[in-house]
Write a protein that holds these residues in place. Structure first.
Motif, mmCIF file in Angstrom:
data_model
loop_
_atom_site.group_PDB
_atom_site.id
_atom_site.type_symbol
_atom_site.label_atom_id
_atom_site.label_comp_id
_atom_site.label_asym_id
_atom_site.label_seq_id
_atom_site.Cartn_x
_atom_site.Cartn_y
_atom_site.Cartn_z
ATOM 1 N N GLN A 251 124.442 -70.769 36.447
ATOM 2 C CA GLN A 251 123.700 -72.024 36.375
ATOM 3 C C GLN A 251 124.574 -73.213 36.767
ATOM 4 N N ARG A 252 125.778 -73.264 36.243
ATOM 5 C CA ARG A 252 126.616 -74.441 36.475
ATOM 6 C C ARG A 252 127.213 -74.475 37.882
ATOM 7 N N VAL A 253 127.424 -73.306 38.480
ATOM 8 C CA VAL A 253 127.858 -73.288 39.874
ATOM 9 C C VAL A 253 126.686 -73.692 40.766
ATOM 10 N N GLY A 254 125.513 -73.178 40.456
ATOM 11 C CA GLY A 254 124.335 -73.488 41.250
ATOM 12 C C GLY A 254 123.927 -74.942 41.194
ATOM 13 N N ASN A 255 124.296 -75.649 40.119
ATOM 14 C CA ASN A 255 123.912 -77.055 39.956
ATOM 15 C C ASN A 255 124.981 -78.042 40.403
ATOM 16 N N THR A 261 124.696 -75.373 51.246
ATOM 17 C CA THR A 261 124.206 -73.998 51.352
ATOM 18 C C THR A 261 123.505 -73.829 52.691
ATOM 19 N N PRO A 262 123.383 -72.606 53.199
ATOM 20 C CA PRO A 262 123.832 -71.357 52.564
ATOM 21 C C PRO A 262 125.342 -71.210 52.633
ATOM 22 N N THR A 263 125.887 -70.500 51.673
ATOM 23 C CA THR A 263 127.328 -70.288 51.644
ATOM 24 C C THR A 263 127.655 -68.983 50.926
ATOM 25 N N VAL A 264 128.766 -68.404 51.299
ATOM 26 C CA VAL A 264 129.265 -67.214 50.610
ATOM 27 C C VAL A 264 129.983 -67.650 49.335
ATOM 28 N N VAL A 265 129.753 -66.925 48.250
ATOM 29 C CA VAL A 265 130.459 -67.158 46.994
ATOM 30 C C VAL A 265 131.328 -65.933 46.724
ATOM 31 N N TYR A 266 132.649 -66.123 46.819
ATOM 32 C CA TYR A 266 133.560 -65.014 46.535
ATOM 33 C C TYR A 266 133.869 -65.001 45.046
ATOM 34 N N LEU A 267 133.639 -63.872 44.398
ATOM 35 C CA LEU A 267 133.859 -63.737 42.960
ATOM 36 C C LEU A 267 135.206 -63.076 42.702
ATOM 37 N N SER A 278 126.198 -56.528 36.767
ATOM 38 C CA SER A 278 125.128 -57.309 37.401
ATOM 39 C C SER A 278 125.607 -58.676 37.900
ATOM 40 N N ILE A 279 126.902 -58.824 38.143
ATOM 41 C CA ILE A 279 127.422 -60.147 38.508
ATOM 42 C C ILE A 279 126.908 -60.631 39.859
ATOM 43 N N LEU A 280 126.360 -59.742 40.683
ATOM 44 C CA LEU A 280 125.875 -60.147 42.002
ATOM 45 C C LEU A 280 124.418 -60.594 41.974
ATOM 46 N N SER A 281 123.767 -60.464 40.838
ATOM 47 C CA SER A 281 122.350 -60.823 40.764
ATOM 48 C C SER A 281 122.151 -62.119 39.997
ATOM 49 N N GLY A 282 121.043 -62.815 40.331
ATOM 50 C CA GLY A 282 120.666 -64.014 39.587
ATOM 51 C C GLY A 282 121.185 -65.317 40.156
ATOM 52 N N TRP A 283 121.860 -65.278 41.292
ATOM 53 C CA TRP A 283 122.416 -66.507 41.862
ATOM 54 C C TRP A 283 121.328 -67.346 42.523
ATOM 55 N N LYS A 284 121.535 -68.644 42.537
ATOM 56 C CA LYS A 284 120.597 -69.590 43.138
ATOM 57 C C LYS A 284 120.444 -69.301 44.624
ATOM 58 N N GLN A 285 119.253 -69.514 45.138
ATOM 59 C CA GLN A 285 118.998 -69.269 46.552
ATOM 60 C C GLN A 285 119.955 -70.089 47.419
ATOM 61 N N GLY A 286 120.526 -69.431 48.403
ATOM 62 C CA GLY A 286 121.492 -70.094 49.279
ATOM 63 C C GLY A 286 122.931 -69.773 48.913
ATOM 64 N N LEU A 287 123.139 -69.246 47.703
ATOM 65 C CA LEU A 287 124.467 -68.817 47.269
ATOM 66 C C LEU A 287 124.525 -67.292 47.376
#
Length: 399
Positions: A251-255, A261-267, A278-287
């Motif tokens: 949530q806080r990265v997405g806000n 965006t769009p952009t790659v988010v390296y974890l 499940s860390i790859l799921s639930g990200w805001k559209q465009g991330l």
């Protein structure tokens, strides 16, 4: 037996003080003696705790006007079971000659082969416990800088890990040492491969209007060892801004305001300690999130011990266009310190309300629009304590 010599305290006009008892600075910059040495114990714990310990050892040697004998680092993460530690030479990770070239006149590294008489060693026991104060520690170091102790070719400090030594130096002195730490070519090239792969994936997942392939790096601290540690820390400190769940991070990265965006988010995450798949799921559209396995670079990391893996990830996060981390993580804190230095060199001392290059954020602290808090290192701080042990008192100013 540890010898303590009751010598008079040096006055503040002698050049030892830079900002009081917690901030010591020497006033000479013409070079460090190359015929007198300081030896320290093997450096342990995580990569960035080891970097802090190494810098603290360097600055201790500087205070004593001695060359630091190249210490042994630790390839493994065991820090309680000393017999399980995997030692690794400093120059297997960082460039020895490059370090001395960049830090010339400030601190100096030497080899054990430089020592002429290995029997002429003075053992200096570092104090510990509640009664061992910052003042006592500094007094001990001052005494060691005078005869008869200074007459020994080698002062060997015995005792606890240098990361836990008392801190006497300002952030800017630590930063100067960190700037001299350059990865060996082998590790740097591995980091190049990972960054290239991230940008390649970015181009195939959409780019900005100017044709660039940017990426966001998130130091995602949700591993089981971290969650145990941070929950205990929250209880002891009676605060609730240390631990962050996966959902809160997303949530806080997405806000984050203005995030392109769009952009790659390296974890950046320790996969072997991760219990949430499940860390790859639930990200805001465009991330578009990627970790090592999805990115196809897990084979690069698996070739190396923990310390090298961490060094590669550190470099990948450092080079990111946007970095988001946890302000109570030493890994995140040192990345922000280096990124702050880059911004300051560009003439940016604050990015409150403005767009800058190399922006960094802390997701564990709520910022504007329910996003992550803007984060710069306070480079004028008299102590590295906030970085060594974490803080929720951060801002968008570098002073």
């Amino acid at each position: 037996m540890v010898l303590f010599f009751k010598t008079a305290l040096l006055s503040s006009s002698s050049g030892y003080y830079g900002g009081g008892i917690d901030s010591v600075s020497l006033d000479y910059d013409s070079g460090i003696r190359k015929d007198k040495f300081l030896e320290v114990p093997q450096i342990v714990w995580g990569l960035n705790n080891q970097k802090i310990a190494f810098a603290r050892a360097c600055l201790t040697a500087r205070l004593l006007n001695r060359t630091l004998l190249m210490p042994s680092l630790s390839a493994s993460l065991f820090y309680k079971e000393i017999d399980l530690l995997q030692p690794i030479s400093f120059e297997k990770v960082f460039q020895f000659q490059k370090f001395n070239s960049l830090c010339n006149g400030f601190v100096q590294l030497g080899r054990y082969s430089d020592v002429l008489n290995r029997t002429r060693v003075f053992d200096l026991q570092k104090g510990s416990g509640r009664k061992w104060t910052v003042e006592r520690d500094l007094d001990q170091l001052r005494q060691a800088s005078e005869d008869p102790i200074d007459g020994f070719e080698v002062i060997r400090i015995v005792g606890k890990n240098p990361f836990l030594w008392h801190d006497h130096w300002p952030v800017k002195d630590y930063a100067r040492v960190f700037e001299c730490l350059v990865l060996v070519d082998e590790i740097a090239k591995e980091a190049d491969k990972v960054v290239s792969k991230i940008r390649e994936v970015g181009r195939s997942n959409g780019v900005d209007s100017d044709g660039a392939s940017r990426y966001v790096a998130v130091h995602m601290r949700i591993e089981k060892d971290w969650m145990i540690h941070c929950k205990k820390l929250e209880q002891r400190a009676n605060i609730s801004q240390i631990c962050s769940s996966k959902d809160e991070i997303l949530q806080r990265v997405g806000n984050i305001v203005g995030l392109k965006t769009p952009t790659v988010v390296y974890l950046a995450v320790a996969d072997s300690l991760l219990e949430d798949s499940s860390i790859l799921s639930g990200w805001k559209q465009g991330l578009n999130p990627f970790e090592k396995k999805k990115l196809g670079v897990d084979g690069i990391y698996s070739k190396y011990p923990y310390l090298i893996q961490s060094a590669i990830d550190y470099e990948v996060c450092l080079r990111a266009d946007v970095f988001v981390g946890n302000s109570f993580s030493t890994f995140s804190s040192l990345i922000v310190l280096e990124r702050t230095q880059k911004m300051i060199r560009m003439g940016v001392n604050s990015w409150c309300g403005v767009d800058v290059r190399w922006p960094s954020y802390a997701y564990n602290i709520l910022g504007e629009s329910n996003g992550s808090q803007r984060w710069m290192t306070n480079m004028s701080d008299s102590s590295l304590g906030a970085i060594s042990y974490g803080s929720n008192s951060i801002s968008c100013r570098g002073y």
